[in-house]
Scaffold this active site. Structure first.
Site, mmCIF file in Angstrom:
data_model
loop_
_atom_site.group_PDB
_atom_site.id
_atom_site.type_symbol
_atom_site.label_atom_id
_atom_site.label_comp_id
_atom_site.label_asym_id
_atom_site.label_seq_id
_atom_site.Cartn_x
_atom_site.Cartn_y
_atom_site.Cartn_z
ATOM 1 N N CYS A 2 -12.125 122.915 127.412
ATOM 2 C CA CYS A 2 -11.117 122.365 128.314
ATOM 3 C C CYS A 2 -10.995 120.844 128.175
ATOM 4 O O CYS A 2 -11.981 120.150 127.951
ATOM 5 C CB CYS A 2 -11.488 122.680 129.749
ATOM 6 S SG CYS A 2 -11.696 124.432 130.029
ATOM 7 N N ARG A 27 -9.575 120.001 120.933
ATOM 8 C CA ARG A 27 -10.790 120.544 121.554
ATOM 9 C C ARG A 27 -10.752 122.068 121.628
ATOM 10 O O ARG A 27 -11.775 122.705 121.830
ATOM 11 C CB ARG A 27 -10.952 119.978 122.971
ATOM 12 C CG ARG A 27 -11.186 118.489 122.998
ATOM 13 C CD ARG A 27 -11.061 117.942 124.396
ATOM 14 N NE ARG A 27 -12.107 118.400 125.284
ATOM 15 C CZ ARG A 27 -13.295 117.807 125.429
ATOM 16 N NH1 ARG A 27 -13.571 116.742 124.715
ATOM 17 N NH2 ARG A 27 -14.188 118.274 126.259
ATOM 18 N N TRP A 74 -9.633 126.367 127.972
ATOM 19 C CA TRP A 74 -10.229 127.285 127.002
ATOM 20 C C TRP A 74 -10.902 128.358 127.844
ATOM 21 O O TRP A 74 -11.901 128.099 128.521
ATOM 22 C CB TRP A 74 -11.235 126.531 126.139
ATOM 23 C CG TRP A 74 -11.773 127.311 124.992
ATOM 24 C CD1 TRP A 74 -11.203 127.467 123.765
ATOM 25 C CD2 TRP A 74 -13.016 128.032 124.946
ATOM 26 N NE1 TRP A 74 -12.002 128.236 122.965
ATOM 27 C CE2 TRP A 74 -13.117 128.600 123.657
ATOM 28 C CE3 TRP A 74 -14.047 128.266 125.856
ATOM 29 C CZ2 TRP A 74 -14.199 129.373 123.263
ATOM 30 C CZ3 TRP A 74 -15.127 129.035 125.464
ATOM 31 C CH2 TRP A 74 -15.193 129.576 124.175
ATOM 32 N N ASN A 98 -13.557 120.886 133.730
ATOM 33 C CA ASN A 98 -14.159 121.258 132.450
ATOM 34 C C ASN A 98 -15.621 121.571 132.742
ATOM 35 O O ASN A 98 -16.300 120.754 133.360
ATOM 36 C CB ASN A 98 -14.030 120.084 131.467
ATOM 37 C CG ASN A 98 -14.823 120.276 130.186
ATOM 38 O OD1 ASN A 98 -15.215 119.311 129.567
ATOM 39 N ND2 ASN A 98 -15.061 121.497 129.777
ATOM 40 N N GLY A 99 -16.072 122.764 132.348
ATOM 41 C CA GLY A 99 -17.455 123.153 132.620
ATOM 42 C C GLY A 99 -17.490 124.551 133.198
ATOM 43 O O GLY A 99 -16.498 125.284 133.113
ATOM 44 N N GLU A 477 -22.869 127.152 105.512
ATOM 45 C CA GLU A 477 -21.788 126.284 105.974
ATOM 46 C C GLU A 477 -20.459 126.695 105.327
ATOM 47 O O GLU A 477 -19.417 126.726 105.978
ATOM 48 C CB GLU A 477 -22.132 124.810 105.680
ATOM 49 C CG GLU A 477 -21.060 123.798 106.040
ATOM 50 C CD GLU A 477 -20.614 123.836 107.498
ATOM 51 O OE1 GLU A 477 -21.245 124.514 108.325
ATOM 52 O OE2 GLU A 477 -19.585 123.203 107.799
ATOM 53 N N LYS A 481 -17.164 127.855 107.446
ATOM 54 C CA LYS A 481 -15.856 127.175 107.308
ATOM 55 C C LYS A 481 -14.764 128.189 107.016
ATOM 56 O O LYS A 481 -13.692 128.157 107.598
ATOM 57 C CB LYS A 481 -15.887 126.186 106.138
ATOM 58 C CG LYS A 481 -16.150 124.741 106.228
ATOM 59 C CD LYS A 481 -15.810 123.931 107.386
ATOM 60 C CE LYS A 481 -16.366 124.348 108.694
ATOM 61 N NZ LYS A 481 -17.300 123.551 109.384
ATOM 62 N N GLU A 484 -14.002 130.482 110.042
ATOM 63 C CA GLU A 484 -13.401 129.721 111.148
ATOM 64 C C GLU A 484 -11.895 129.562 110.977
ATOM 65 O O GLU A 484 -11.141 129.743 111.922
ATOM 66 C CB GLU A 484 -13.998 128.297 111.207
ATOM 67 C CG GLU A 484 -15.308 128.175 111.927
ATOM 68 C CD GLU A 484 -15.791 126.728 111.974
ATOM 69 O OE1 GLU A 484 -16.274 126.324 113.030
ATOM 70 O OE2 GLU A 484 -15.697 125.989 110.965
ATOM 71 N N HIS A 500 -31.454 144.135 99.622
ATOM 72 C CA HIS A 500 -32.031 144.791 100.798
ATOM 73 C C HIS A 500 -30.959 145.242 101.782
ATOM 74 O O HIS A 500 -31.253 145.504 102.936
ATOM 75 C CB HIS A 500 -33.050 143.873 101.469
ATOM 76 C CG HIS A 500 -34.195 143.528 100.578
ATOM 77 N ND1 HIS A 500 -35.099 144.469 100.137
ATOM 78 C CD2 HIS A 500 -34.559 142.361 99.998
ATOM 79 C CE1 HIS A 500 -35.981 143.895 99.344
ATOM 80 N NE2 HIS A 500 -35.671 142.605 99.226
ATOM 81 N N LYS A 599 -13.603 122.600 119.770
ATOM 82 C CA LYS A 599 -14.276 121.524 119.041
ATOM 83 C C LYS A 599 -15.588 121.136 119.718
ATOM 84 O O LYS A 599 -16.601 120.963 119.073
ATOM 85 C CB LYS A 599 -13.339 120.308 118.995
ATOM 86 C CG LYS A 599 -13.907 119.109 118.282
ATOM 87 C CD LYS A 599 -13.836 119.301 116.807
ATOM 88 C CE LYS A 599 -14.520 118.223 116.024
ATOM 89 N NZ LYS A 599 -14.873 118.728 114.680
HETATM 90 C C1 G6P Z 1 -18.383 123.903 117.837
HETATM 91 C C2 G6P Z 1 -17.546 123.274 116.749
HETATM 92 C C3 G6P Z 1 -18.366 123.180 115.474
HETATM 93 C C4 G6P Z 1 -19.653 122.417 115.732
HETATM 94 C C5 G6P Z 1 -20.452 123.020 116.881
HETATM 95 C C6 G6P Z 1 -21.574 122.098 117.309
HETATM 96 O O1 G6P Z 1 -18.641 125.232 117.528
HETATM 97 O O2 G6P Z 1 -16.378 124.026 116.522
HETATM 98 O O3 G6P Z 1 -17.620 122.524 114.491
HETATM 99 O O4 G6P Z 1 -20.430 122.439 114.578
HETATM 100 O O5 G6P Z 1 -19.604 123.186 118.026
HETATM 101 O O6 G6P Z 1 -21.022 120.914 117.813
HETATM 102 P P1 G6P Z 1 -21.709 119.516 117.855
HETATM 103 O O7 G6P Z 1 -20.701 118.609 118.494
HETATM 104 O O8 G6P Z 1 -22.940 119.681 118.712
HETATM 105 O O9 G6P Z 1 -22.051 119.123 116.477
#
Ligand code: G6P
Length: 604
Positions: A2, A27, A74, A98-99, A477, A481, A484, A500, A599
């Site tokens: 949010c 965000r 969100w 937010n929270g 990673e 990506k 996502e 396995h 985000k």
């Molecule tokens: C969310 C974001 C990711 C990020 C993760 C951790 O899932 O979409 O891109 O890696 O949070 O966030 P931080 O701000 O703690 O690195």
């Protein structure tokens, strides 16, 4: 997650709120709304879906006034819908949040018994109505009475119909800033929301209440005493929060990696050796074990950090997801253990909780953070900042690269302190690390080759990344990506583990992205590649120049320039980021705002 924006000033606020919300879109959100104090009292418009839905409705509603609050939601409690969107309130007040209010059900029941009628399924509405219940004409008194009842995390901005010139703002564990400008003042979740109007802002501490008026901002602590706040200046300008000619923030941020790497590495060098002048000299004394704790991409940076620290410094490292660490009762030794939190935003709820747990157990804490002044940076014993600049695209790219850089510097610094390897070798490796921005530039210049590989894989339903050691860490990673932003189902597998189980999923034409950048493991990787090839996989190979038999084992390949293999994840991830980017683009996905993702994850 949010996003909040509020404005009180000389100008009409609806447009400023919509503009601010558009800067918080990154965000992640699924609905949005605003409340404006008009001559007829508080008027609220909210809509499910993208901001353009809200914009249309606001234009029709003709909301006139210069004090208001806005929100991008969100969804957590209740589906994305007009009804569940914020703001929430009563005729007397309107609130954005937010929270998560954890005890909202109890509060709701108590208020229902007293005649309140609820319109949404949200936790937020319980907080709004609780404040209304406590309100007897004095907003500060109402907030002070209501806040101690709330359990969980919050950043609130609230307006009261009786106080048309004021926004009340308060936070606990969720981010909120107060922006200051000549033409009025703001509340916001994050700096980009206000950057168009001002770079000056205040950071609120837990349970401080800010009364934001057109010409002044007054902050009170929990006990009601006035608090003097330091005015901070955002160190980035509008350009940093705009696309600068690139079609997407993600692509812009991928291209910003060489600069981000230079900015992060250079200040940590002294006479060709790594040194963290921001840390006390004895900070690492007596450390026998390190816990690296993080979420998502940041956790993946930790996995590379583990390989480097164990190999060069000889210190055992455990890497944990923050959401697991906080509930697994870790065996922490205050004297000999070091807790390292990696986080781009510095606000991730699970990472913050893990940090607090480590601190409560008396362990030394160090955080690797990108956002200056964020909660985690303020609560850690020590901070190593990464200098990536603001990262707007939901999929993290440049933040990961600089986290890797800090992990390498940390490994080499510890190796030096431990005398695990010779100073000469540390010097050689450091010089190689300094060359990485250049190597990433070379990869970026070959974007077409990666576009070509993405085009060959774009129709996949499933795609596997395989690797060993550092390449396995990097695979995770790459896989994250891809899923996502392209929505292709993908998994990362330790190549030796394939047999396995996962190999049963490899059938004709399934793409397998094999990462084989490490000399000692190359032959083993060839064996694993042959196994998947024999089952019909379409193999894409990431290797270093001069690797043997590439043409024989791979359908497609990308050669990293000759370089020290320890650092391959840095240019390697550039390849995987661009691969995910082009897969997403070719499949017509919303690259910068992937569905359901946020985000900054400020709830557990
Ligand atoms: C969310 C974001 C990711 C990020 C993760 C951790 O899932 O979409 O891109 O890696 O949070 O966030 P931080 O701000 O703690 O690195």
């Amino acid at each position: 997650m949010c996003g909040i924006v509020g404005y009180i000033g000389e100008r009409s606020c609806a447009e400023i709120l919509l503009d601010g919300l558009s800067k918080l879109e990154y965000r992640g959100y699924d609905s949005a709304g605003i409340s404006v104090l008009t001559e007829e009292g508080i008027r609220t418009v909210k809509r499910r879906g993208r901001l353009q839905n809200l914009r249309g409705a606001v234009e029709t509603a003709k909301l006139t006034g210069n004090c208001g609050i806005g929100h991008t939601r969100w969804a957590t409690h209740g589906e994305p819908s007009d009804r569940n969107s914020h703001p929430h309130g009563t005729g007397r007040l309107s609130l954005v949040h937010n929270g998560i209010i954890e005890n909202y059900l109890g509060i709701r029941e108590m208020l229902e018994r007293r005649g309140y009628v609820f319109e949404s399924e949200t936790d937020t509405e319980a907080a709004a109505k609780l404040i209304d219940f406590c309100y007897k004409g004095d907003p500060l008194a109402a907030l002070r009475e209501a806040l101690p009842v709330l359990r969980g995390s919050y950043a609130f901005s609230v307006i009261f119909a009786d106080y048309p010139g004021k926004i009340f703002a308060v936070r606990r564990d969720s981010p909120l800033i107060v922006g200051l400008s000549e033409e009025g003042n703001f509340t916001a979740s994050d700096i980009p929301a206000i950057l168009r109007y001002t770079r000056r802002y205040l950071l609120l501490d837990t349970d401080e209440i800010a009364v934001v008026e057109r010409e002044r901002v007054t902050v009170f602590d929990v006990a009601g005493n006035r608090v003097e706040k330091e005015v901070k200046t955002a160190d980035f300008d509008m350009g940093a929060a705009e696309k600068g000619g690139y079609p997407h923030f993600m692509l812009k941020e991928i291209h910003e990696q060489p600069k981000a790497l230079r900015d992060t590495i250079q200040p940590r060098l002294e006479d060709g050796l790594p040194r963290f002048s921001e840390l006390p000299d004895d900070f690492f004394d007596g450390i026998t074990k390190i816990y690296i704790v993080a979420c998502g991409t940041a956790m993946h940076a930790g996995l590379v950090g583990r390989c480097a620290i164990e190999r060069y410094a000889g210190i055992p490292v455990e890497v944990d997801l923050a959401s697991e660490f906080r509930y697994r009762e870790p065996l922490l030794d205050p004297e000999h253990h070091l807790f390292v939190c990696i986080t781009q935003s510095g606000e991730t709820a699970d990472s913050l909780a893990a940090l607090r747990l480590a601190k409560a157990r008396g362990v030394r804490t160090l955080s690797v953070v990108n956002v200056l002044g964020s909660t985690i940076s303020r609560e850690s014993d020590q901070v190593l900042y990464t200098y990536a600049g603001p990262e707007i695209a939901v999929a993290s790219t440049k933040a990961y690269s600089v986290q890797l850089a800090v992990m390498y510097l940390l490994a080499l610094r510890l190796a030096l302190l431990r005398k695990g390897i010779s100073e000469e070798e540390v010097r050689r490796l450091t010089a190689e690390l300094c060359r990485m921005p250049e190597v990433v530039e070379q990869v970026l210049a070959r974007e077409d080759e990666i576009h070509h590989i993405a085009a060959a894989c774009q129709n996949a339903h499933d795609l596997f990344f395989i690797g060993r050691g550092l390449d396995y860490a990097l695979s995770q990673e790459g896989s994250l990506k891809l899923k996502e932003i392209s929505y292709i189902h993908s998994e990362a597998y330790a190549a030796g583990e394939l047999k396995h189980g996962t190999i049963s999923l490899v059938t004709d034409g399934v793409p397998v992205f094999a990462l084989a950048t490490q000399d000692a493991l190359y032959e083993k990787m060839i064996g694993n590649i042959k196994e998947v090839k024999a089952r019909g996989a379409q193999v894409v190979l990431l290797h270093r120049e001069k690797a043997a038999d590439v043409g024989k084992i791979a359908d497609l390949s990308f050669a990293l320039p000759q370089m020290e293999e320890l650092f391959c994840p840095i240019p390697g991830v550039t390849v995987l980021q661009l691969f995910a980017y082009y897969c997403s683009l070719l499949r017509g996905c919303d690259v910068d705002k992937p569905r359901n993702l946020a985000k900054s994850v400020t709830v557990e």
